[in-house]
Write a protein that holds these residues in place. Structure first.
Motif, PDB file in Angstrom:
ATOM      1  N   TYR A 128       0.860  -1.187   0.000  1.00  0.00           N
ATOM      2  CA  TYR A 128       0.000   0.000   0.000  1.00  0.00           C
ATOM      3  C   TYR A 128       0.894   1.234   0.000  1.00  0.00           C
ATOM      4  N   TYR A 129       0.697   2.131  -1.000  1.00  0.00           N
ATOM      5  CA  TYR A 129       1.556   3.295  -1.171  1.00  0.00           C
ATOM      6  C   TYR A 129       0.830   4.607  -0.910  1.00  0.00           C
ATOM      7  N   GLY A 130      -0.369   4.542  -0.357  1.00  0.00           N
ATOM      8  CA  GLY A 130      -1.118   5.750  -0.074  1.00  0.00           C
ATOM      9  C   GLY A 130      -0.895   6.245   1.335  1.00  0.00           C
ATOM     10  N   THR A 131      -1.600   7.323   1.675  1.00  0.00           N
ATOM     11  CA  THR A 131      -1.588   7.828   3.039  1.00  0.00           C
ATOM     12  C   THR A 131      -2.668   7.099   3.839  1.00  0.00           C
ATOM     13  N   PRO A 132      -2.526   7.022   5.141  1.00  0.00           N
ATOM     14  CA  PRO A 132      -3.499   6.271   5.935  1.00  0.00           C
ATOM     15  C   PRO A 132      -4.869   6.949   5.983  1.00  0.00           C
ATOM     16  N   LYS A 133      -5.904   6.121   5.930  1.00  0.00           N
ATOM     17  CA  LYS A 133      -7.257   6.644   6.104  1.00  0.00           C
ATOM     18  C   LYS A 133      -7.443   7.122   7.541  1.00  0.00           C
ATOM     19  N   SER A 134      -6.848   6.406   8.459  1.00  0.00           N
ATOM     20  CA  SER A 134      -6.820   6.821   9.862  1.00  0.00           C
ATOM     21  C   SER A 134      -5.597   6.169  10.511  1.00  0.00           C
ATOM     22  N   PHE A 135      -5.227   6.630  11.705  1.00  0.00           N
ATOM     23  CA  PHE A 135      -4.012   6.154  12.361  1.00  0.00           C
ATOM     24  C   PHE A 135      -4.363   5.173  13.488  1.00  0.00           C
ATOM     25  N   LEU A 136      -3.475   4.198  13.654  1.00  0.00           N
ATOM     26  CA  LEU A 136      -3.567   3.306  14.804  1.00  0.00           C
ATOM     27  C   LEU A 136      -2.776   3.906  15.963  1.00  0.00           C
ATOM     28  N   ASN A 137      -3.008   3.432  17.145  1.00  0.00           N
ATOM     29  CA  ASN A 137      -2.429   4.034  18.346  1.00  0.00           C
ATOM     30  C   ASN A 137      -0.979   3.597  18.516  1.00  0.00           C
ATOM     31  N   TYR A 138      -0.073   4.527  18.214  1.00  0.00           N
ATOM     32  CA  TYR A 138       1.361   4.323  18.450  1.00  0.00           C
ATOM     33  C   TYR A 138       1.948   5.676  18.802  1.00  0.00           C
ATOM     34  N   SER A 139       2.691   5.751  19.886  1.00  0.00           N
ATOM     35  CA  SER A 139       3.099   7.044  20.447  1.00  0.00           C
ATOM     36  C   SER A 139       4.034   7.828  19.533  1.00  0.00           C
ATOM     37  N   GLN A 140       4.804   7.159  18.666  1.00  0.00           N
ATOM     38  CA  GLN A 140       5.784   7.847  17.831  1.00  0.00           C
ATOM     39  C   GLN A 140       5.389   7.852  16.352  1.00  0.00           C
ATOM     40  N   ASN A 141       4.096   7.836  16.057  1.00  0.00           N
ATOM     41  CA  ASN A 141       3.639   7.797  14.669  1.00  0.00           C
ATOM     42  C   ASN A 141       4.200   8.965  13.859  1.00  0.00           C
ATOM     43  N   ASP A 142       4.847   8.658  12.714  1.00  0.00           N
ATOM     44  CA  ASP A 142       5.255   9.679  11.747  1.00  0.00           C
ATOM     45  C   ASP A 142       4.158   9.752  10.689  1.00  0.00           C
ATOM     46  N   GLN A 143       3.287  10.744  10.799  1.00  0.00           N
ATOM     47  CA  GLN A 143       2.078  10.783   9.986  1.00  0.00           C
ATOM     48  C   GLN A 143       2.342  11.035   8.505  1.00  0.00           C
ATOM     49  N   ASN A 144       3.566  11.439   8.148  1.00  0.00           N
ATOM     50  CA  ASN A 144       3.890  11.722   6.739  1.00  0.00           C
ATOM     51  C   ASN A 144       4.639  10.587   6.058  1.00  0.00           C
ATOM     52  N   LEU A 145       4.831   9.483   6.757  1.00  0.00           N
ATOM     53  CA  LEU A 145       5.629   8.389   6.196  1.00  0.00           C
ATOM     54  C   LEU A 145       4.796   7.560   5.214  1.00  0.00           C
ATOM     55  N   VAL A 146       5.226   7.519   3.965  1.00  0.00           N
ATOM     56  CA  VAL A 146       4.568   6.739   2.915  1.00  0.00           C
ATOM     57  C   VAL A 146       5.547   5.691   2.413  1.00  0.00           C
ATOM     58  N   HIS A 147       5.064   4.477   2.217  1.00  0.00           N
ATOM     59  CA  HIS A 147       5.918   3.387   1.731  1.00  0.00           C
ATOM     60  C   HIS A 147       6.379   3.680   0.305  1.00  0.00           C
ATOM     61  N   GLN A 148       7.578   3.232  -0.050  1.00  0.00           N
ATOM     62  CA  GLN A 148       8.104   3.442  -1.391  1.00  0.00           C
ATOM     63  C   GLN A 148       8.713   2.152  -1.924  1.00  0.00           C
ATOM     64  N   ASN A 149       8.685   2.019  -3.250  1.00  0.00           N
ATOM     65  CA  ASN A 149       9.324   0.877  -3.905  1.00  0.00           C
ATOM     66  C   ASN A 149      10.496   1.411  -4.701  1.00  0.00           C
ATOM     67  N   SER A 150      11.667   1.420  -4.083  1.00  0.00           N
ATOM     68  CA  SER A 150      12.861   1.993  -4.691  1.00  0.00           C
ATOM     69  C   SER A 150      14.063   1.222  -4.176  1.00  0.00           C
ATOM     70  N   PHE A 151      14.935   0.776  -5.072  1.00  0.00           N
ATOM     71  CA  PHE A 151      16.079  -0.031  -4.651  1.00  0.00           C
ATOM     72  C   PHE A 151      17.168   0.011  -5.712  1.00  0.00           C
ATOM     73  N   TYR A 152      18.377  -0.333  -5.298  1.00  0.00           N
ATOM     74  CA  TYR A 152      19.520  -0.429  -6.207  1.00  0.00           C
ATOM     75  C   TYR A 152      19.741  -1.878  -6.617  1.00  0.00           C
ATOM     76  N   ILE A 153      20.228  -2.050  -7.849  1.00  0.00           N
ATOM     77  CA  ILE A 153      20.716  -3.352  -8.292  1.00  0.00           C
ATOM     78  C   ILE A 153      22.018  -3.126  -9.056  1.00  0.00           C
ATOM     79  N   ALA A 154      22.859  -4.155  -9.117  1.00  0.00           N
ATOM     80  CA  ALA A 154      24.041  -4.093  -9.974  1.00  0.00           C
ATOM     81  C   ALA A 154      23.571  -4.273 -11.411  1.00  0.00           C
ATOM     82  N   GLY A 155      23.734  -3.236 -12.214  1.00  0.00           N
ATOM     83  CA  GLY A 155      23.222  -3.311 -13.575  1.00  0.00           C
ATOM     84  C   GLY A 155      23.631  -2.095 -14.380  1.00  0.00           C
TER      85      GLY A 155
END
Length: 596
Positions: free
Chosen positions: A234-261
């Motif tokens: 899932y690469y979107g923003t959350p519809k709502s937040f779960l209870n965690y004291s250190q939530n970073d509300q702007n953190l979005v998952h990304q698909n980015s990586f290096y390969i030898a090529g």
């Protein structure tokens, strides 16, 4: 990177004969981006621990939770999930760690929920370089009426920068000035009598320090419309937040990586559209490249690369490419290996040459005619997003488009009809097919007109209310149809011909968005046809496209072959009208005269 349940699932404990262990290379801390999904529970009060482990998973090195961004949230399809992203290498440098795996432990209300492991990473050594980007338009202003200021030192562009030790690159409309990461870059110039000062951002980037044995790397990134059903991410923003004291509300998952090529240039694919008369109408040149992996990949890494190739947009080293799809991997030919070899093809955006029926080297421009209302009113883009509510914002929007050479506010007193404003755009690239004024509704849609830059003749097509300059008329009786009038009138009398208007009896479904049409049959059996409509997005190349069928008054006794602007037109003896060529920004315009 995948998450595993226990050590026994790691690749290193399941190697095939002659298979090497794969370490995922990372350059920046943010290259470590992980995501997992959580079961639905009645209470949500989460705690997380992220452990730095030895590459074989046998040794605990440090708890690095404090070095990570974390988010617990609920996705748009009501899944509980978490995101983790590394934000610094503090503990890695403290313990001199190059090869490692991460272990994630999650508890809910202090009850153990699960423990997950990654496959091994390899941290690569890097150095940092910084630069500022100044676009072509700004550089023109600086060169004419200003200067560049780096810290307290002033430079006229091109004079002294290189001597002072600053490297400069130019690429696709942008100047890159390489500076120390602590420097500040400022541009000062005068525009319309106003002194302007701009601060340019300093952009830091990491580059690899090669040790002579390390393979060259490429960075693969992909974007999605929230969900990736291939990788189950899932690469979107959350519809709502779960209870965690250190939530970073702007953190979005990304698909980015290096390969030898590496990327390898391939011969271009050239497509040519030819008219009925055998003339080239449009040529597409599609530059091809190959992505070649310089090492073999295990099963899990093959699937991760395939998920990036399945994304909506694909980027290699930050440059967007088009991937049309194919089998990207073949099995390693080394007998006893369980690895995969990467080789597939990507391409740049097509480069197009349009060869219209206009004589070579005649300059043409695009025009937008604002028919009524105040100049300062709401304006909207093709996708109905707002441009602004002033005429100046509309001018600035057109000026910001790529490949636009100039944007001019035309004096409406020189136009032969009553309009609020006319904008002339000189461009060798993309110009919107239409915009909206007042409201984003079809009745307030304005289409671009392609016309001569010096003496346009189409600005009043479809407009009402003609203006006639009295000084241009001497002893004459003139009847005007439409809004076009001769620039110089001498003594004569012109009587309009009588004509019979008619319609079409069939319209192709892709042309049902008709802008305007005007079909006339005159008493001398001459027929004038004018038709303009917008097709769907992507409908640019036309080959014998059946646009419409004319009603009886317009059916010719012999076949008609003619051309107009960038299309060839064919009408058969039962009134069917076909076109071959290409549209202008999805808009088709037909204009011709023939005898029945």
């Amino acid at each position: 990177m995948i998450l595993l349940n226990n050590l026994s699932q790691l690749q290193q404990y399941n190697l095939a004969y002659k298979e090497d262990l794969y370490f995922q290379p990372i350059v920046l801390p943010t290259d470590v981006s992980l995501q997992g999904f959580l079961p639905k529970q009645s209470q949500n009060n989460y705690n997380i621990e992220i452990h730095l482990m030895s590459w074989d998973g046998d040794q605990f090195i440090s708890d690095i939770t404090h070095s990570c961004k974390v988010l617990f949230g609920i996705s748009n399809n009501n899944q509980n999930y978490f995101n983790v992203q590394l934000k610094n290498f503090e503990d890695f440098e403290k313990y001199d760690v190059e090869l490692f795996i991460l272990k994630i432990i999650i508890k809910n209300n202090n009850a153990h929920l699960f423990s997950k492991l990654t496959e091994p990473y390899r941290r690569l050594k890097t150095s940092q370089i910084c630069y500022s980007v100044i676009d072509d338009n700004s550089m023109i202003l600086i060169s004419k009426t200003g200067y560049i200021k780096i810290n307290n030192q002033v430079f006229q562009f091109g004079q002294g920068l290189q001597d002072a030790g600053f490297d400069i690159d130019y690429n696709e409309g942008n100047y890159y000035i390489y500076v120390d990461c602590q420097d500040s870059v400022q541009a000062n110039y005068t525009l319309n009598g106003e002194d302007i000062s701009l601060e340019f951002d300093i952009v830091p980037t990491q580059y690899l320090r090669y040790d002579g044995c390390q393979l060259p790397l490429i960075k693969i990134s992909a974007t999605y419309n929230c969900f990736d059903n291939v990788k189950n991410a899932y690469y979107g923003t959350p519809k709502s937040f779960l209870n965690y004291s250190q939530n970073d509300q702007n953190l979005v998952h990304q698909n980015s990586f290096y390969i030898a090529g590496q990327l390898q240039l391939q011969p271009a694919e050239i497509k040519r559209n030819i008219t009925f008369l055998g003339k080239p109408q449009r040529v597409e040149n599609i530059e091809k490249l190959s992505i070649i992996g310089l090492e073999v990949f295990p099963d899990w890494k093959m699937r991760e690369i395939e998920s990036a190739l399945s994304g909506r947009r694909l980027f290699i080293d930050g440059v967007e490419y088009i991937y049309r799809g194919a089998k990207a991997f073949t099995r390693d030919e080394v007998q006893g290996s369980n690895s995969w070899i990467l080789k597939t093809e990507i391409e740049n955006a097509p480069k197009v040459n349009d060869f219209t029926c206009i004589e070579d080297c005649i300059t043409n421009c695009y025009y937008f005619v604002i028919p009524n209302g105040n100049k300062n009113q709401d304006y909207y883009r093709e996708d109905k997003t707002k441009i602004g509510d002033t005429y100046q914002e509309l001018i600035e929007y057109f000026s910001s488009l790529n490949d636009v050479i100039s944007v001019t506010d035309v004096d409406v007193s020189t136009v032969g009809c009553y309009v609020s404003a006319v904008i002339k755009i000189d461009s060798f690239g993309y110009v919107p097919s239409f915009i909206y004024y007042k409201m984003p509704l079809n009745e307030y849609r304005i289409f671009s007109k392609y016309d001569d830059c010096t003496t346009p003749v189409k600005l009043c097509e479809g407009a009402s209310g003609c203006t006639i300059m009295a000084s241009a008329i001497s002893s004459s009786l003139v009847t005007f149809e439409g809004c076009m009038y001769p620039t110089e009138i001498t003594s004569y009398t012109e009587i309009p011909r009588k004509y019979e208007p008619f319609r079409y009896v069939y319209l192709g479904e892709e042309w049902n968005d008709v802008n305007s049409y005007d079909f006339k049959r005159y008493n001398d059996n001459t027929v004038d046809i004018y038709f303009q409509a917008v097709g769907p997005d992507g409908l640019t190349d036309l080959i014998e496209n059946h646009v419409l069928t004319l009603d009886t008054p317009g059916i010719p006794s012999v076949e008609i072959n003619d051309s107009y602007e960038n299309i060839s037109i064919f009408i058969n003896t039962i009134g069917q009208l076909f076109v071959t060529g290409n549209t202008t920004n999805n808009m088709l315009t037909i204009k011709l005269t023939y005898n029945i």
